[in-house]
Design a protein around this motif. Sequence first.
Motif, PDB file in Angstrom:
ATOM      1  N   LEU A 183       0.824  -1.216   0.000  1.00 57.77           N
ATOM      2  CA  LEU A 183       0.000   0.000   0.000  1.00 57.77           C
ATOM      3  C   LEU A 183       0.859   1.267   0.000  1.00 57.77           C
ATOM      4  CD1 LEU A 183      -3.014  -0.554   2.437  1.00 57.77           C
ATOM      5  CD2 LEU A 183      -3.121   0.245   0.076  1.00 57.77           C
ATOM      6  N   LEU A 184       1.874   1.291   0.860  1.00 57.79           N
ATOM      7  CA  LEU A 184       2.749   2.459   0.919  1.00 57.79           C
ATOM      8  C   LEU A 184       3.503   2.647  -0.392  1.00 57.79           C
ATOM      9  CD1 LEU A 184       4.178   2.096   4.547  1.00 57.79           C
ATOM     10  CD2 LEU A 184       2.456   3.741   3.745  1.00 57.79           C
ATOM     11  N   ALA A 185       3.907   1.543  -1.014  1.00 60.94           N
ATOM     12  CA  ALA A 185       4.594   1.622  -2.309  1.00 60.94           C
ATOM     13  C   ALA A 185       3.671   2.193  -3.379  1.00 60.94           C
ATOM     14  CB  ALA A 185       5.091   0.237  -2.716  1.00 60.94           C
ATOM     15  N   TYR A 186       2.431   1.739  -3.371  1.00 68.33           N
ATOM     16  CA  TYR A 186       1.452   2.251  -4.342  1.00 68.33           C
ATOM     17  C   TYR A 186       1.216   3.744  -4.142  1.00 68.33           C
ATOM     18  CZ  TYR A 186      -3.032   2.986  -6.685  1.00 68.33           C
ATOM     19  OH  TYR A 186      -4.045   3.465  -7.471  1.00 68.33           O
ATOM     20  N   LEU A 187       1.060   4.165  -2.893  1.00 72.28           N
ATOM     21  CA  LEU A 187       0.841   5.581  -2.604  1.00 72.28           C
ATOM     22  C   LEU A 187       2.057   6.418  -2.989  1.00 72.28           C
ATOM     23  CD1 LEU A 187      -0.958   5.186   0.837  1.00 72.28           C
ATOM     24  CD2 LEU A 187      -1.999   5.918  -1.326  1.00 72.28           C
ATOM     25  N   ASP A 188       3.245   5.885  -2.773  1.00 76.06           N
ATOM     26  CA  ASP A 188       4.469   6.562  -3.200  1.00 76.06           C
ATOM     27  C   ASP A 188       4.495   6.700  -4.725  1.00 76.06           C
ATOM     28  OD1 ASP A 188       7.000   7.691  -3.291  1.00 76.06           O
ATOM     29  OD2 ASP A 188       8.051   5.798  -2.952  1.00 76.06           O
ATOM     30  N   LYS A 189       4.117   5.632  -5.422  1.00 76.67           N
ATOM     31  CA  LYS A 189       4.156   5.624  -6.890  1.00 76.67           C
ATOM     32  C   LYS A 189       3.196   6.644  -7.489  1.00 76.67           C
ATOM     33  CE  LYS A 189       4.444   2.344 -10.714  1.00 76.67           C
ATOM     34  NZ  LYS A 189       3.553   3.015 -11.681  1.00 76.67           N
ATOM     35  N   ILE A 190       2.032   6.866  -6.839  1.00 78.29           N
ATOM     36  CA  ILE A 190       1.084   7.844  -7.373  1.00 78.29           C
ATOM     37  C   ILE A 190       1.302   9.242  -6.774  1.00 78.29           C
ATOM     38  CG2 ILE A 190      -0.640   6.058  -7.832  1.00 78.29           C
ATOM     39  CD1 ILE A 190      -2.185   7.083  -5.377  1.00 78.29           C
ATOM     40  N   ASN A 191       2.423   9.391  -6.061  1.00 79.52           N
ATOM     41  CA  ASN A 191       2.836  10.688  -5.508  1.00 79.52           C
ATOM     42  C   ASN A 191       1.897  11.213  -4.432  1.00 79.52           C
ATOM     43  OD1 ASN A 191       5.223  11.056  -7.120  1.00 79.52           O
ATOM     44  ND2 ASN A 191       3.877  11.482  -8.869  1.00 79.52           N
ATOM     45  N   TYR A 192       1.400  10.300  -3.598  1.00 74.96           N
ATOM     46  CA  TYR A 192       0.663  10.734  -2.414  1.00 74.96           C
ATOM     47  C   TYR A 192       1.668  10.950  -1.289  1.00 74.96           C
ATOM     48  CZ  TYR A 192      -2.498  10.960   1.537  1.00 74.96           C
ATOM     49  OH  TYR A 192      -3.170  11.373   2.659  1.00 74.96           O
ATOM     50  N   HIS A 193       1.722  12.186  -0.771  1.00 70.01           N
ATOM     51  CA  HIS A 193       2.700  12.495   0.271  1.00 70.01           C
ATOM     52  C   HIS A 193       2.070  13.248   1.438  1.00 70.01           C
ATOM     53  CE1 HIS A 193       5.782  10.942  -2.313  1.00 70.01           C
ATOM     54  NE2 HIS A 193       5.476  11.808  -3.262  1.00 70.01           N
ATOM     55  N   ASN A 194       0.773  13.091   1.618  1.00 72.44           N
ATOM     56  CA  ASN A 194       0.102  13.703   2.763  1.00 72.44           C
ATOM     57  C   ASN A 194       0.212  12.794   3.988  1.00 72.44           C
ATOM     58  OD1 ASN A 194      -0.573  15.956   1.246  1.00 72.44           O
ATOM     59  ND2 ASN A 194      -2.587  15.166   0.686  1.00 72.44           N
ATOM     60  N   LYS A 195      -0.516  13.127   5.020  1.00 65.96           N
ATOM     61  CA  LYS A 195      -0.403  12.435   6.307  1.00 65.96           C
ATOM     62  C   LYS A 195      -0.920  11.004   6.244  1.00 65.96           C
ATOM     63  CE  LYS A 195      -1.939  12.820  11.128  1.00 65.96           C
ATOM     64  NZ  LYS A 195      -2.752  13.620  12.089  1.00 65.96           N
ATOM     65  N   ILE A 196      -0.136  10.086   6.794  1.00 62.78           N
ATOM     66  CA  ILE A 196      -0.545   8.688   6.928  1.00 62.78           C
ATOM     67  C   ILE A 196      -0.248   8.241   8.360  1.00 62.78           C
ATOM     68  CG2 ILE A 196      -0.227   6.296   6.173  1.00 62.78           C
ATOM     69  CD1 ILE A 196       0.723   7.347   3.501  1.00 62.78           C
TER      70      ILE A 196
END
Length: 206
Positions: A92-105
Motif C-alpha cells: 500500500l505504501l509503495a502504491y501511494l508513493d508511486k502515485i505521488n501521495y505524500h500527505n499524512k498517513i
Amino acid sequence: MIITNGECFNEIFQRKTGLNSFAFNEAFMIGRVNEHLFTDDFISLRVSSLNTTLDIYHQKIDDIIKYDYLNCDNIELYFGQDAFCIINVLVLLAYLDKINYHNKIVLNIIDEDVDDVKILSRYAMQTDGYYALFIKVFIEKLCIKTKYDFINKSIQVYLAYHNGNMLKYIQAKHKIDNKELGFTKEMLAKLYEEGGIDEKDNDDVS
C-alpha cells in the motif's frame, strides 16, 4: 480515508466506531507480482496467483485502487502486527508513493484477537522511498532494512517464504515433521514473534 486489514476486522471497525472504512482484501505474502502496481498486467498476475477471477478481484480491490487519494488530506491504516498484514502495508505504501501521495498517513497496529478496535501502537508514516523498497524486496528479493523493526522482521519472513527456506526453518525451530508443515498464518506469526529469520538461518537472503 480509512483502510483496514480485511473484511472481518472492517466489520468490527465499522460496528464499533460508526465510521466509513474500506477493507484491503489482498494477500501479498503469497503469489507473484511485477513492478507495475495495480495496472492491468499486475492485476492479471495477482488473479492467477490467487486462483480467483478478474471480476472477484476487482470487487475486492477497486475501492482501494480507484480512490481519489490526491484529494485526500490524510489516511488511517488499521492492520495487525503479523507478517501477512505488514507485507500488505508495504505494498500500500509503495502504491501511494508511486502515485505521488505524500500527505499524512497514520499506521495503527491493532490486536486482531479481540472483538474490538484495540490499538497497540501508532506510527506516522511517510511514503517516500517505499516504491523503491517494493522493487528491492518484492522484485529483486533483497533484504532491505528500514527504521522499523516490525517491518524488517516481516521482510525477512517474506523472503524466507519466497526463497524456499521456510520449511527448513520451521522444521529446525519447531521440531515438526513434514505432515504437520503448512504455510499458515499462525506459523508465520510465530516466526514474527521470534524476531524474524536470522541471516545464518537463511543464506539466500542478501
